[in-house]
Design a protein around this motif. Structure first.
Motif, PDB file in Angstrom:
ATOM      1  N   THR A   1       0.079  25.419  18.324  1.00 55.08           N
ATOM      2  CA  THR A   1      -0.421  24.199  17.691  1.00 55.08           C
ATOM      3  C   THR A   1       0.672  23.621  16.797  1.00 55.08           C
ATOM      4  O   THR A   1       1.633  24.317  16.445  1.00 55.08           O
ATOM      5  CB  THR A   1      -1.671  24.476  16.851  1.00 55.08           C
ATOM      6  N   HIS A   2       0.539  22.353  16.417  1.00 55.30           N
ATOM      7  CA  HIS A   2       1.534  21.766  15.534  1.00 55.30           C
ATOM      8  C   HIS A   2       0.848  20.867  14.510  1.00 55.30           C
ATOM      9  O   HIS A   2      -0.283  20.430  14.687  1.00 55.30           O
ATOM     10  CB  HIS A   2       2.584  20.972  16.323  1.00 55.30           C
TER      11      HIS A   2
ATOM     12  N   ARG B   1      -2.153  34.299  20.569  1.00 53.14           N
ATOM     13  CA  ARG B   1      -2.031  33.014  21.258  1.00 53.14           C
ATOM     14  C   ARG B   1      -1.432  33.227  22.647  1.00 53.14           C
ATOM     15  O   ARG B   1      -0.680  34.162  22.872  1.00 53.14           O
ATOM     16  CB  ARG B   1      -1.187  32.034  20.445  1.00 53.14           C
TER      17      ARG B   1
ATOM     18  N   SER C   1       3.402  22.479  22.861  1.00 53.69           N
ATOM     19  CA  SER C   1       2.219  22.109  22.083  1.00 53.69           C
ATOM     20  C   SER C   1       0.945  22.355  22.883  1.00 53.69           C
ATOM     21  O   SER C   1       0.902  22.128  24.100  1.00 53.69           O
ATOM     22  CB  SER C   1       2.300  20.643  21.687  1.00 53.69           C
ATOM     23  N   ASP C   2      -0.083  22.830  22.198  1.00 52.56           N
ATOM     24  CA  ASP C   2      -1.363  23.068  22.867  1.00 52.56           C
ATOM     25  C   ASP C   2      -1.940  21.781  23.454  1.00 52.56           C
ATOM     26  O   ASP C   2      -2.743  21.821  24.376  1.00 52.56           O
ATOM     27  CB  ASP C   2      -2.363  23.719  21.900  1.00 52.56           C
ATOM     28  N   THR C   3      -1.491  20.628  22.946  1.00 54.37           N
ATOM     29  CA  THR C   3      -1.986  19.346  23.470  1.00 54.37           C
ATOM     30  C   THR C   3      -1.404  19.039  24.843  1.00 54.37           C
ATOM     31  O   THR C   3      -1.921  18.165  25.556  1.00 54.37           O
ATOM     32  CB  THR C   3      -1.629  18.192  22.511  1.00 54.37           C
TER      33      THR C   3
END
Length: 374
Positions: free
Chosen positions: A297-298, A317, A364-366
């Protein structure tokens, strides 16, 4: 009188029979036991089952005047054993190409540097034998995430400035860095793309700044576990392994891609739809034996795109470990800045790397669902 004599004679005969078996040899007589422990020792003990001999470990190879690098497990000069690596920030804008010196890096990190500009990435290249650098870069600014990772290796960060968000990290006693002031090479590009580390500069700058070139009290120790070169990691043996000859990262700005080359057993790096070659080292293409990918995540700091990855106090993670044309899912964990990031297979075992260079990407998880492994 005769009767008494006869009785005495019979008594003597009976005594002879009891003691000697009546004329038997002396060695045939039963032994006289005078001690209980002697009697116990005389009993026949049951045979013990033979224990299985432990498997003999392969003798560790040694080479005179050399040792295995803690970053790659490759043989390097013994004089480097206590020398700290440097972590050089390298601009990854297309204008910065071609990059110089990256094939000399032992480990290369790539990660989003900004949520603006198409989520452009930046490299952090760890170099152990920095005295061999002739030209490396171009150098650009640093971000907080890099000051959370470099201490895992006790590495000195080389960069050219950074946003004020890095200021709290610069106060940490385990952070050493050299900012700006390196050689400017006229290459026909804007000034921000002209700064490089050149021959002998690292040693001079460290001495001038009073920074030790050797591991200090904040060194957490060797980061990785490596497999023997005679018995390399074979991910095809894992039940959850998948074929992986292409790693297509969701870095839209530069289109990072790694393709497996079976002949060299490495993954060749490309970006901007072209091979990433190094003019400082015979135009060799950037290649890696190991690939690690972290789902992270960020936090976005402001509208300018400044950000950091949230990698501290993380447990379990997701990620991937890739080597030898195969990939397995892993989890990763990290506590403090100085704690090495640990990667585990799905059975909870710490992964073991193969000898060679390593590429590590923070995704990034996005964008994680856009990662392609095939």
């Amino acid at each position: 009188m005769k009767k008494k004599t006869l009785l005495l004679f019979l008594s003597a005969v009976l005594a002879c029979s009891a003691l000697t078996g009546c004329g038997g040899k002396e060695e045939d007589a039963a032994p006289v036991v005078t001690d209980i422990s002697e009697a116990e020792d005389s009993e026949e003990e049951p045979e013990e089952e033979a224990e299985e001999e432990p498997e003999e470990k392969e003798p560790e190879e040694t080479r005179e005047g050399m040792y295995r690098s803690e970053l790659t497990n490759e043989w390097i000069d013994e004089s480097l054993k206590s020398q700290r690596p440097v972590a050089i920030m390298v601009d990854n804008e297309k204008t910065a190409l071609l990059h110089y010196g990256l094939t000399q890096a032992d480990i290369v990190y790539e990660m989003m540097n900004s949520t603006a500009n198409g989520e452009i990435t930046r490299f952090m290249a760890l170099v152990k034998d920095w005295d061999k650098i002739t030209q490396f870069g171009s150098i650009r600014s640093v971000r907080p995430t890099n000051f959370m990772i470099a201490p895992e290796y006790n590495a000195v960060v080389i960069h050219d400035g950074g946003p004020f968000y890095i200021d709290p990290y610069l106060k940490n006693p385990w952070v050493d860095h050299l900012s700006g002031g390196f050689a400017r090479i006229q290459n026909g590009k804007p000034r921000e793309f002209t700064e490089y580390v050149t021959t002998g500069e690292v040693a001079k700058r460290l001495e001038s700044a009073g920074i030790s070139s050797e591991y200090n009290d904040y060194y957490p120790g060797p980061h990785w576990e490596f497999a023997s070169e005679s018995k390399p990691v074979d991910l095809s043996q894992a039940s959850d392994s998948i074929a992986c000859t292409l790693v297509d990262l969701p870095f839209d700005h530069n289109g990072s891609e790694l393709n497996y080359d079976e002949a060299s057993n490495t993954y060749l790096y490309s970006e901007y739809n072209m091979k990433h070659t190094d003019p400082a080292n015979g135009d060799k293409q950037l290649a890696f034996t190991n690939i690690l990918i972290q789902n992270a995540t960020h936090t976005k700091y402001d509208s300018n795109g400044y950000m950091q990855f949230n990698i501290l106090e993380q447990t379990g993670r997701s990620g991937y470990y890739i080597t030898g044309g195969k990939a397995i899912p892993v989890t990763w964990s990290k506590g403090h800045d100085m704690d090495p990031t640990r990667f585990y297979d799905m059975d909870g075992n710490l992964i073991t790397l193969n000898t060679g260079k390593t590429y590590i990407a923070l995704v990034s998880d996005t964008r994680w669902d856009e990662l392609v492994l095939e």
